[in-house]
Design an enzyme around this catalytic site. Sequence first.
Site, short mmCIF file in Angstrom:
data_model
loop_
_atom_site.label_atom_id
_atom_site.label_comp_id
_atom_site.label_asym_id
_atom_site.label_seq_id
_atom_site.Cartn_x
_atom_site.Cartn_y
_atom_site.Cartn_z
N ASP A 192 0.75 -1.21 0.13
CA ASP A 192 -0.37 -0.08 -0.20
C ASP A 192 0.99 1.33 -0.17
O ASP A 192 2.07 1.22 -0.11
CB ASP A 192 -1.00 0.75 1.29
CG ASP A 192 -0.07 0.03 2.55
OD1 ASP A 192 0.48 -0.35 2.22
OD2 ASP A 192 -0.86 0.91 3.25
N GLU A 225 0.12 -1.01 5.65
CA GLU A 225 0.64 -0.33 6.68
C GLU A 225 0.42 1.26 6.39
O GLU A 225 1.26 1.53 7.92
CB GLU A 225 2.81 -0.98 5.93
CG GLU A 225 3.76 -0.57 6.66
CD GLU A 225 4.36 0.74 7.30
OE1 GLU A 225 5.01 0.47 8.04
OE2 GLU A 225 3.85 1.71 6.36
N1 BES Z 1 9.01 3.03 4.73
C1 BES Z 1 8.10 3.96 6.38
C2 BES Z 1 8.95 4.08 7.71
C3 BES Z 1 10.42 4.61 7.50
C4 BES Z 1 10.60 5.75 6.27
C5 BES Z 1 11.06 3.95 8.46
C6 BES Z 1 12.16 5.54 6.39
C7 BES Z 1 12.58 4.39 8.72
C8 BES Z 1 12.85 5.50 7.67
C9 BES Z 1 6.48 3.51 6.76
O1 BES Z 1 6.49 3.30 5.51
C10 BES Z 1 5.74 4.56 7.63
O2 BES Z 1 5.62 5.38 6.83
N2 BES Z 1 5.72 4.37 8.81
C11 BES Z 1 4.28 5.26 9.24
C12 BES Z 1 4.51 4.94 10.31
C13 BES Z 1 3.44 4.51 9.92
C14 BES Z 1 1.55 3.64 11.87
C15 BES Z 1 2.17 5.49 9.39
C16 BES Z 1 5.52 7.14 10.05
O3 BES Z 1 6.47 6.20 9.93
O4 BES Z 1 5.06 7.29 9.77
MN MN Z 2 7.30 2.21 5.06
MN MN Z 3 5.09 4.72 4.53
#
Ligand code: BES
Ligand code: MN
Ligand code: MN
Length: 462
Positions: A88, A158
């Site tokens: 997604d 995610e």
């Molecule tokens: N891939 C990201 C997280 C990420 C990006 C970790 C770059 C380290 C470096 C992930 O898809 C993401 O965006 N996670 C969200 C959390 C979620 C609960 C919506 C975030 O970190 O905002």
């Molecule tokens: Mn991600």
């Molecule tokens: Mn992300």
Amino acid sequence: MKATLEYIQSNKDRFLEELIELLKIPSISADPAYKDELVRTADVLIDRLLEAGVDFAEQYDTPGHPIVYAECIVDPDLPTVLVYGHYDVQPPDPLNLWDSPPFEPVIKKTEIHPEGAIFARGSCDDKGQMYMHIKAFEAMAETNNVPCNIKFLLEGEEEVGSDNLGDFISAHQEMLTCDVVLVSDTSIISNDQPSITVGLRGLSYVEVEVTGPNKDLHSGVYGGGVANPVNVLCEMIASLKDEDKRIAIPGFYDDVIDLSDAERAEMNKAPFSLEQYKKELNVDDVEGEKGYTTLERTSIRPTLDVNGIWGGYIGEGAKTVLPSKAYAKISMRLVPNQDEPTITKLFQEHFESIAPAGVKVKVTPHHGGKAAVTPTDTPEYLAAARAMKDAFGKEAIPVRGGGSIPIVALFEDILEVKTVLMGFGLDSDDIHSPNEHYGIFNYFKGIETIPAFYKHYADLKK
Ligand code: BES
Ligand code: MN
Ligand code: MN
């Protein structure tokens, strides 16, 4: 290994073409209008996994978007690696800031990506990084070089908090049994300085609503006489940090474990140029918690940020109105040992307590998650470090990341396995932003590094 790398070399064009096709599907998990597109993406992934040579691949329905599971068991005595990724993507808004449409991938050269980068929503986060694993597996399978059992767990939620994945993992523990989880959904320092992510921050996300008078009022007739919820919300938010930019919610830091001076000195050795950072973001200065460096502020320290704020008249021109309501979405990034429900409760109690008598306040929690730290003295870390060294010709640096992948803590709690965060994006790839892109160099470097990881991991587990 040689045959596998040669296979990758001779199939590069197709590998890129297939990713481009995948990026054309708008798998936006947050918007219910795209529900069918997520199913379509899951269907495509199943076809691609089967073509790549897995034993079987299936789609599991959830109350939200489908989960894709596939496996290739070569020998029950070999170690098993569970590859996790998400198909997604974030909504592409604001669309007018994209130089090309978000779901019509184009390849363009940039200063940081002289070999070209694919511009499309999800190119880096996470379709591009996830697809590297399917192509690396194909290359290994086609060259009879699969040194571990491999399971794939690909989800479509995610970006909206992985609401259904925790239950799925609990319900399918036997199927998901593994020695380690491998994830490519983070970044490296730069294309000539590989790094391995050894920590992620947790998240508490809340929405607040401030209500003043029972209806919108004439801002002349009533202005000055009653609390304006937009003014009040701004004052309340401003008070959430003190002059040192520390979060002023009582108890907020109670569970934070401070790093030792030696640990801090070590992490600050990672290459980082404040000048370049400011230049890239076009800011004259940085801001953050007093006493910490930018690297520390964005990884080992918790934060509080307004992600969106609205209320009153925001249309063309001027309308004189004293709004009835004001809203904000607020995220708090958490560090290890901070408990998400506890922090959410502390926020709620504090926010309600600081509201002046002239307004009512409502706090609604959204999804969140725990922080994670991954040790560096494990076979999986060593395997990732060796694989990075093989592929980049340079030693990888362990780095604590600032983002969140809440499911990582659940893998540890439910399956009792650790995760290796071997990502290949760059922080400058504009994930969640207009013009998200992923370097062609990074895509193929990832595809090359993954088989090396399996080889070293199998060797180390012998
Ligand atoms: N891939 C990201 C997280 C990420 C990006 C970790 C770059 C380290 C470096 C992930 O898809 C993401 O965006 N996670 C969200 C959390 C979620 C609960 C919506 C975030 O970190 O905002
Ligand atoms: Mn991600
Ligand atoms: Mn992300």
